[in-house]
Design an enzyme around this catalytic site. Structure first.
Site, short mmCIF file in Angstrom:
data_model
loop_
_atom_site.label_atom_id
_atom_site.label_comp_id
_atom_site.label_asym_id
_atom_site.label_seq_id
_atom_site.Cartn_x
_atom_site.Cartn_y
_atom_site.Cartn_z
N LYS A 2 0.66 -1.14 -0.03
CA LYS A 2 0.02 0.08 -0.18
C LYS A 2 1.00 1.19 -0.02
CE LYS A 2 -1.75 3.09 1.83
NZ LYS A 2 -1.66 4.57 1.69
N GLU A 62 9.87 1.41 10.85
CA GLU A 62 10.85 2.51 10.62
C GLU A 62 10.33 3.79 10.84
OE1 GLU A 62 14.80 3.10 7.88
OE2 GLU A 62 12.93 3.93 7.17
N CYS A 105 13.43 10.59 7.46
CA CYS A 105 13.53 10.19 8.77
C CYS A 105 14.85 10.21 9.39
CB CYS A 105 12.94 8.91 8.87
SG CYS A 105 13.94 7.54 7.93
N GLU A 153 9.55 16.21 15.45
CA GLU A 153 10.03 16.05 14.09
C GLU A 153 9.45 16.92 12.98
OE1 GLU A 153 11.13 12.15 11.23
OE2 GLU A 153 9.23 12.00 11.89
#
Length: 493
Positions: A176, A251, A285, A384
């Protein structure tokens, strides 16, 4: 007429069961690129059924590991042959620089060659037992149907990190992709069929996370889920996986420190800071978004980083001269803008950037930003941002630095800049992060394992260790004694 893209299920394009599509937009020009099928639970069920049937079919389950490896190498070859097409499709879909995407596509075949080589290296072991008459050995088996939910920032690379080891181990997959970047993942599935993979081994359902993604994670025939994305979504996926006792590899987010000691080559370190936070417009990331510079080199580093940030060429990602493209979609731009506003409200100073640049293009651009007068208590340092925003802070001692660097919920990566070999090893050992770069940043290889610590993830991607993520270990005991059975009330060993 806008191109319409269907799901890819069982080796063919399949329209959405609802008949609904959604539009993908070029983030640099804001023009429509294509319409993709809006997947739902019914579409996911069809894809998982196709993957399950392929997993159980003799054309895949009885294919030798060496031949599986050959198919992976075939796929790597096809990616290499179509690298320019894939690079351009990905660049217009997510706004990343064409030269970066060309580099990713040039490296991508190596992942399939590497895992193709590992396909017939998965093996068990004979275990010593206390009885001469009992043989005990182990073997590793594929799990079944693996679900892969992948993000928009590097669609093919991050999809490959999941499906290459999964396929090498003998699993089948349902992918997906992000609703922002469906095109290249669908193209990858087409190339897998061209490479010789049996129908149903690689399937793609496009759509939104709350619809297609949630249906995939909760599907009862799924054996494992592998996800790259936000920590918040990863937590929900982990809970769902735990409730059904299936495996998950996650992750997740990062807020990585990039550390410059007083003995570092400051010019090189400044380029490492630029690479760590402004490459890919900070949409990675592993971005080195927290920069710690020793107080004796802080001013020099700040000047170098600021000067380069102000001269970074922003513009059309398809132009070879461009150094910074747009953010991938409108909500991401709004998020970055809001965080800079939050930082200023908390007392941060905008040393460079902090606004949308003045360009002829209408896209989601944001200038490379340097924040100073920040500390570890501020949201812009703790949370973040996923954009081209660096927070630069001074430190005095190594112990202070380690405390500051580790004072975060994340633990994905870190950079260390020093000429002192002993310090490099010592600090690398003390940092709570799964990947440590010394005098470089953003280096990556399919052969090097990658793991997030703390809230940055669960499980391992890349390297030999990743094969264990996609297999289960079976222990087999064989009694070779054909004599009378022993005491049934005694455990054998």
């Amino acid at each position: 007429m806008t191109e319409r893209l269907n799901h890819y299920i069982g080796g063919v394009a399949v329209g959405p069961s609802s008949g609904e599509f959604f539009t993908s937009t070029n983030p640099a020009t804001l023009t429509s690129l294509y319409e993709a099928a809006r997947g739902n639970a019914e579409d996911v069920d069809r894809a998982v059924a196709a993957a399950r049937a392929a997993f159980e079919s003799s054309s895949w389950s009885r294919l030798s590991p060496t031949k599986r490896g050959r198919l992976l190498r075939n796929l790597g070859d096809l990616i290499g042959e179509n690298a320019e097409e894939l690079a351009r499709l990905e660049s217009v879909d997510n706004g990343k620089l064409i030269r970066e995407m060309r580099g990713q596509m040039a490296a991508l075949p190596e992942y399939y060659y590497y895992y193709g080589g590992l396909a017939d290296k998965v093996q068990g072991a004979q275990i010593p037992t206390a009885s001469y008459d009992v043989l005990n050995y182990t073997q590793r088996e594929p799990l079944g149907v693996v679900g892969a939910i992948t993000p928009w920032n590097s669609p093919l690379t991050l999809t490959t990190s999941k499906i290459a080891p999964a396929l090498a181990a003998g699993n089948t997959v349902v992918i997906k992709p992000s609703e922002h970047t469906s095109r290249t993942v669908l193209r990858l599935a087409e190339l897998a069929t061209e490479a010789g993979f049996p129908d149903g081994v690689v399937n793609v359902v496009t759509g939104f996370g709350a619809e297609a993604g949630a249906a995939l994670v909760s599907h009862p025939d799924l054996a494992k889920i592998s996800f790259t994305g936000s920590t918040q979504t990863g937590s929900r996926i982990a809970s769902e996986a735990a409730s059904r006792f299936i495996g998950c590899t996650l992750e997740l987010g990062g807020k990585s420190p990039n550390i410059i000691f007083e003995d570092a080559d400051v010019a090189n370190a400044a380029m490492g800071v630029i690479a760590g936070i402004y490459a890919a417009a900070g949409q990675t990331c592993i971005a080195g978004s927290r920069v710690f510079a020793h107080k004796t080199v802080y001013d020099e580093l700040l000047d170098l980083v600021t000067a380069r940030a102000r001269t970074i060429r922003i513009g059309d990602p398809l132009a070879d001269s461009t150094e910074l493209g747009p953010l991938a979609f409108a909500d991401q731009l709004a998020k970055v803008e809001s965080y800079v506003d939050i930082g200023v409200a908390e007392g941060a100073s905008v040393h460079a950037g902090g606004k949308r640049p003045d360009l002829d293009l209408p896209g989601y651009f944001y200038a490379p930003t340097v924040l100073t007068d920040v500390d570890n208590s501020m949201r812009v340092v703790r949370e973040e941002i996923f954009g081209p925003v660096a927070a630069i802070m001074p430190f005095e001692t190594e112990d202070e630095l380690v405390g500051l660097a580790n004072d975060t919920e994340y633990g994905l990566a870190a950079g260390v800049w020093t000429q002192n070999l002993a310090r490099a090893h010592r600090v690398a050992r003390r940092l709570d992060a799964g990947t440590i770069w010394v005098n470089t940043y953003r280096a990556m290889s399919p052969m090097s394992p990658r793991q997030g610590f703390k809230n940055s993830g669960v499980g391992i991607e890349h390297g030999l260790e990743s094969m264990n993520e996609y297999t289960r270990l079976k222990s087999i005991w064989i009694n070779t004694d054909e004599g009378a059975a022993p005491d049934p009330f005694m455990m054998r060993n």
